[in-house]
Design a protein around this motif. Structure first.
Motif, PDB file in Angstrom:
ATOM      1  N   HIS A  31       0.857  -1.185   0.000  1.00 17.09           N
ATOM      2  CA  HIS A  31       0.000   0.000   0.000  1.00 17.09           C
ATOM      3  C   HIS A  31       0.890   1.231   0.000  1.00 17.09           C
ATOM      4  CE1 HIS A  31      -2.601   3.121   1.906  1.00 17.09           C
ATOM      5  NE2 HIS A  31      -3.508   2.570   1.132  1.00 17.09           N
ATOM      6  N   GLY A  38      -0.514   4.646  -0.697  1.00 18.60           N
ATOM      7  CA  GLY A  38      -1.210   5.905  -0.473  1.00 18.60           C
ATOM      8  C   GLY A  38      -2.696   5.704  -0.349  1.00 18.60           C
ATOM      9  N   SER A  39      -3.357   6.698   0.232  1.00 18.20           N
ATOM     10  CA  SER A  39      -4.798   6.628   0.415  1.00 18.20           C
ATOM     11  C   SER A  39      -5.375   8.027   0.352  1.00 18.20           C
ATOM     12  CB  SER A  39      -5.137   5.971   1.756  1.00 18.20           C
ATOM     13  OG  SER A  39      -6.527   5.852   1.923  1.00 18.20           O
ATOM     14  N   THR A  81      -9.405  10.325  -0.127  1.00 19.00           N
ATOM     15  CA  THR A  81     -10.777  10.289   0.363  1.00 19.00           C
ATOM     16  C   THR A  81     -11.642   9.297  -0.397  1.00 19.00           C
ATOM     17  OG1 THR A  81     -11.333  12.119  -1.111  1.00 19.00           O
ATOM     18  CG2 THR A  81     -10.673  12.679   1.139  1.00 19.00           C
ATOM     19  N   ALA A 119     -10.094   6.665  -2.711  1.00 22.67           N
ATOM     20  CA  ALA A 119      -9.412   5.494  -3.261  1.00 22.67           C
ATOM     21  C   ALA A 119      -8.176   5.152  -2.461  1.00 22.67           C
ATOM     22  CB  ALA A 119      -9.032   5.744  -4.721  1.00 22.67           C
ATOM     23  N   ASP A 120      -7.767   3.891  -2.588  1.00 21.87           N
ATOM     24  CA  ASP A 120      -6.501   3.408  -2.052  1.00 21.87           C
ATOM     25  C   ASP A 120      -5.600   3.034  -3.218  1.00 21.87           C
ATOM     26  OD1 ASP A 120      -6.864   3.353   0.913  1.00 21.87           O
ATOM     27  OD2 ASP A 120      -8.527   2.036   0.387  1.00 21.87           O
ATOM     28  N   VAL A 121      -4.310   3.306  -3.076  1.00 18.53           N
ATOM     29  CA  VAL A 121      -3.352   3.060  -4.151  1.00 18.53           C
ATOM     30  C   VAL A 121      -2.321   2.041  -3.673  1.00 18.53           C
ATOM     31  CG1 VAL A 121      -1.672   4.080  -5.718  1.00 18.53           C
ATOM     32  CG2 VAL A 121      -3.680   5.399  -5.029  1.00 18.53           C
ATOM     33  N   TYR A 122      -2.062   1.043  -4.523  1.00 20.04           N
ATOM     34  CA  TYR A 122      -1.129  -0.030  -4.198  1.00 20.04           C
ATOM     35  C   TYR A 122      -0.108  -0.160  -5.327  1.00 20.04           C
ATOM     36  CZ  TYR A 122      -4.962  -1.319  -1.073  1.00 20.04           C
ATOM     37  OH  TYR A 122      -5.956  -1.301  -0.128  1.00 20.04           O
ATOM     38  N   LYS A 166      -5.274   1.290  -8.398  1.00 18.15           N
ATOM     39  CA  LYS A 166      -6.108   2.278  -7.717  1.00 18.15           C
ATOM     40  C   LYS A 166      -7.482   1.661  -7.488  1.00 18.15           C
ATOM     41  CE  LYS A 166      -7.541   7.135  -8.025  1.00 18.15           C
ATOM     42  NZ  LYS A 166      -7.493   8.353  -8.864  1.00 18.15           N
ATOM     43  N   LYS A 194     -12.933   3.102  -2.954  1.00 21.88           N
ATOM     44  CA  LYS A 194     -13.485   2.759  -1.655  1.00 21.88           C
ATOM     45  C   LYS A 194     -14.984   2.475  -1.779  1.00 21.88           C
ATOM     46  CE  LYS A 194     -10.068   5.209   1.121  1.00 21.88           C
ATOM     47  NZ  LYS A 194      -9.816   6.272   2.129  1.00 21.88           N
TER      48      LYS A 194
END
Length: 637
Positions: free
Chosen positions: A251, A253-254, A256, A258-261, A275, A278
């Protein structure tokens, strides 16, 4: 219906080099006239001037359209245009899927640098570098004169094959003289010399390195895939398998929404990120629009290299619900070798390189203007935080940063501006989920730019049940994806964004976010003219007057040694290898509005934002207008 071309890797690459006027273009035209009819060849022509005639001649030699010609003008592809060259090759691979690639560098270019680019980490696994061919003019052949020119000597030394041109105008025995000279005096030995010379082994390690390259796996051609199907229970976590050859690494980054891996594969490929949206009501539909718009921008970038600044969008990640409908979960995106520009300008108060900021503005605004002109694209929420620094060659960039004496001697304030000028650093624009696009303008342009493109008027997007696997959907081209109808923006979240970002252009938002980070910043005295020009640009667009401080470029220590000033509050001590405080700083107040908040930095930034939002008279200023104003102020390169 014409079947889409299949990309076969690695793609054979041939470099044809030689002095100006030696006959490189004529040689390429001859090759095209004898190429297999079923093959598609791509030729990248480098003209040192702004206007190129070679590309026109090459296109005319292949009227059936089986040769794609791309021109890089205004510099040498081996150095100044190294960044655009990598982007141009990536475009051609993605769009034309060529059987062969031919590069014609300028006669002033050094092919050694070009080979380094082709064998760099981003291209080496997709390309197979074959012979480097150097043309030698037999009509004026003189070994001593030829090798006295450093550029010509480099071209001859690097070449695998020497070809004597203009034999009809040459003196008797010139071809034999070339062969004898190459055999007796040149090292490394050439694979072939002359029109019918005997082959000789090539002794350099370069050829051995080329033979060790392995082609990419089919799964790694992420820009050709449309969808990746995962189970409904799929959760992005470290070690999770996204596809047979891709899995989640970590992981990174995050936000409001989405989360990025970061992704990793079992083979070599460009860095990729995942990406994932959420689970917020209506959010996945918004991400689906962003994915489809990104694929459209991919197609537009094929005809406009400036748009490679907008991050490339890979396959959608979808899963089937209980009804068999495909549900959009996220997307694979191009990875970034760098960091957010926001972290440099906001968190590093000592960063004082106005040349870097000017080059960034010019690149970003040019991309925005091109996108607006072609397809009516507007980012909607473009701020400094949406722009990422991206290194085209991380190792070379680090070497440049370590060699401070070189870039300082060349007049650069920082290694970053030197890297931009040399093509080792560029920018990527992120997060265009709230973007708007002129559908009629976009569809018309894409149809005109790709006459053979099919128009699936009723094509279903990734969230429909039109397909069930990535393999079944990968047969459709990315061009047809670009013509799919975007689903309308729905839901309270998109309604809020539509209301909040109305009436403000991308260029206005970009300059406003820049202004809040530049107010009160210190600058080198030698760059005072350019800084005042930048502040004048901000004042014209935003109706804001900012503060600026200027410090001397060098100071003399108690020991009499002259030291370089790094920022408005510290100086680099070469003797001690560290930073010491600067006690005397020349300060110029360029006035500020409103003055009473001068000492309250955080509150002042908020006032600046609201002041510009409420009272700016030019909130709809276009990127083209800002570029024109930059040119009037003498701020463009």
């Amino acid at each position: 219906m014409t079947q889409p071309r299949r990309l076969k890797l690695p793609i054979p690459v041939t470099i044809i080099t030689g002095a100006l006027g030696v006959g490189k273009t004529t040689a390429i035209c001859t090759l095209l006239q004898n190429k297999p009819s079923h093959e598609v060849w791509c030729i990248i022509v480098n003209e040192f001037g702004a206007v190129g005639l070679d590309a026109v001649a090459i296109k005319a030699s292949c009227p059936d359209g089986s040769a794609v010609v791309k021109q890089l003008a205004g510099g040498c592809m081996c150095c100044v245009l190294s960044g655009p060259l990598s982007a141009a090759i990536a475009q051609i691979i993605r769009q034309a899927k060529p059987d062969r690639l031919i590069l014609e560098p300028s006669g002033l270019g050094h092919p050694g640098g070009l080979i380094d680019i082709l064998q760099g980490p981003h291209l080496c696994t997709s390309l197979q570098l074959n012979a480097v061919i150097c043309l030698v003019d037999l009509s004026v052949f003189d070994p001593a004169t030829l090798m006295a020119n450093s550029t010509a000597a480099d071209q001859v030394t690097v070449a695998d094959v020497l070809v004597g041109s203009k034999a009809d105008a040459a003196a008797a025995g010139a071809a034999e003289a070339l062969q004898q000279w190459a055999a007796d005096e040149l090292f490394p030995l050439k694979q072939e010399v002359g029109p019918a010379g005997s082959r000789r082994p090539h002794q350099s390690g370069t050829q051995q390195q080329r033979q060790q390259k392995q082609p990419l796996l089919a799964e790694q051609l992420w820009f050709d895939e449309e969808r990746i199907l995962v189970d409904e229970s799929f959760e992005a976590a470290e070690g999770a398998q996204l596809s047979p050859h891709l899995k989640v690494a970590k992981h990174v980054g995050s936000g409001t929404s989405a989360d990025v891996y970061k992704l990793q594969s079992d083979g070599k490929q460009p860095e990729l990120v995942l990406k994932m949206a959420k689970p917020v009501p209506g959010l996945r539909r918004a991400f689906q629009r962003e994915w489809m718009l990104g694929r459209r921008l991919n197609a537009v970038a094929a005809a406009a290299s400036e748009l490679n600044m907008i991050i490339h969008t890979g396959p959608a990640v979808v899963s089937e619900d209980k009804k068999g409908q495909l549900v959009f979960r996220g997307t694979v995106l191009e990875g970034i070798n760098g960091k957010s520009l926001d972290s440099r300008l906001e968190k590093d108060a000592s960063f004082c390189d106005v040349d870097f900021i000017m080059m960034m503005l010019q690149q970003v605004l040019t991309a925005l203007h091109k996108a607006e002109a072609l397809v009516g694209f507007q980012h909607g929420d473009l701020r400094i935080s949406n722009i990422m620094e991206h290194s085209t060659d991380p190792e070379a960039l680090q070497a440049l940063r370590d060699d401070a004496e070189t870039w300082q001697a060349q007049g650069f304030v920082s290694a970053e501006s030197a890297a931009l000028a040399k093509g080792l650093l560029t920018f990527k624009i992120l997060d265009f989920g709230h973007s708007k696009i002129n559908e009629r303008q976009a569809r018309s342009y894409l149809k005109l730019s790709s006459p053979n493109m099919n128009t699936p008027a009723d094509s279903a997007p990734a969230g429909s049940s039109s397909g069930s696997s990535s393999s079944s959907s990968s047969s459709s081209s990315s061009s047809s994806l670009a013509l799919q109808r975007l689903p309308p923006a729905k839901g309270p979240l998109e309604a809020f964004y539509s209301f909040w970002y109305r009436g403000r252009s991308d260029s206005w938002r970009l300059l406003r976010s820049l202004a809040t980070r530049l107010d009160g910043r210190g600058w080198p005295k030698s760059r005072q003219g350019r800084v005042l020009g930048l502040y004048k640009l901000i004042e014209d667009v935003l109706d804001l007057k900012l503060q600026a401080r200027f410090f001397q470029d060098t100071v003399t220590g108690a020991d009499g040694a002259v030291r370089r000033v790094a920022s408005s509050d510290r100086v680099y001590d070469e003797a001690g290898g560290g930073f010491v405080e600067v006690r005397e700083v020349a300060v110029l107040d360029v006035t500020a509005k409103p003055r009473r908040f001068k000492l309250l930095r955080g509150l002042r930034e908020k006032v600046l934002r609201w002041w510009s939002r409420l009272f700016s008279r030019k909130s709809g200023v276009s990127a083209k207008e800002v570029l024109q104003r930059m040119q009037e102020l003498g701020l463009t390169q």
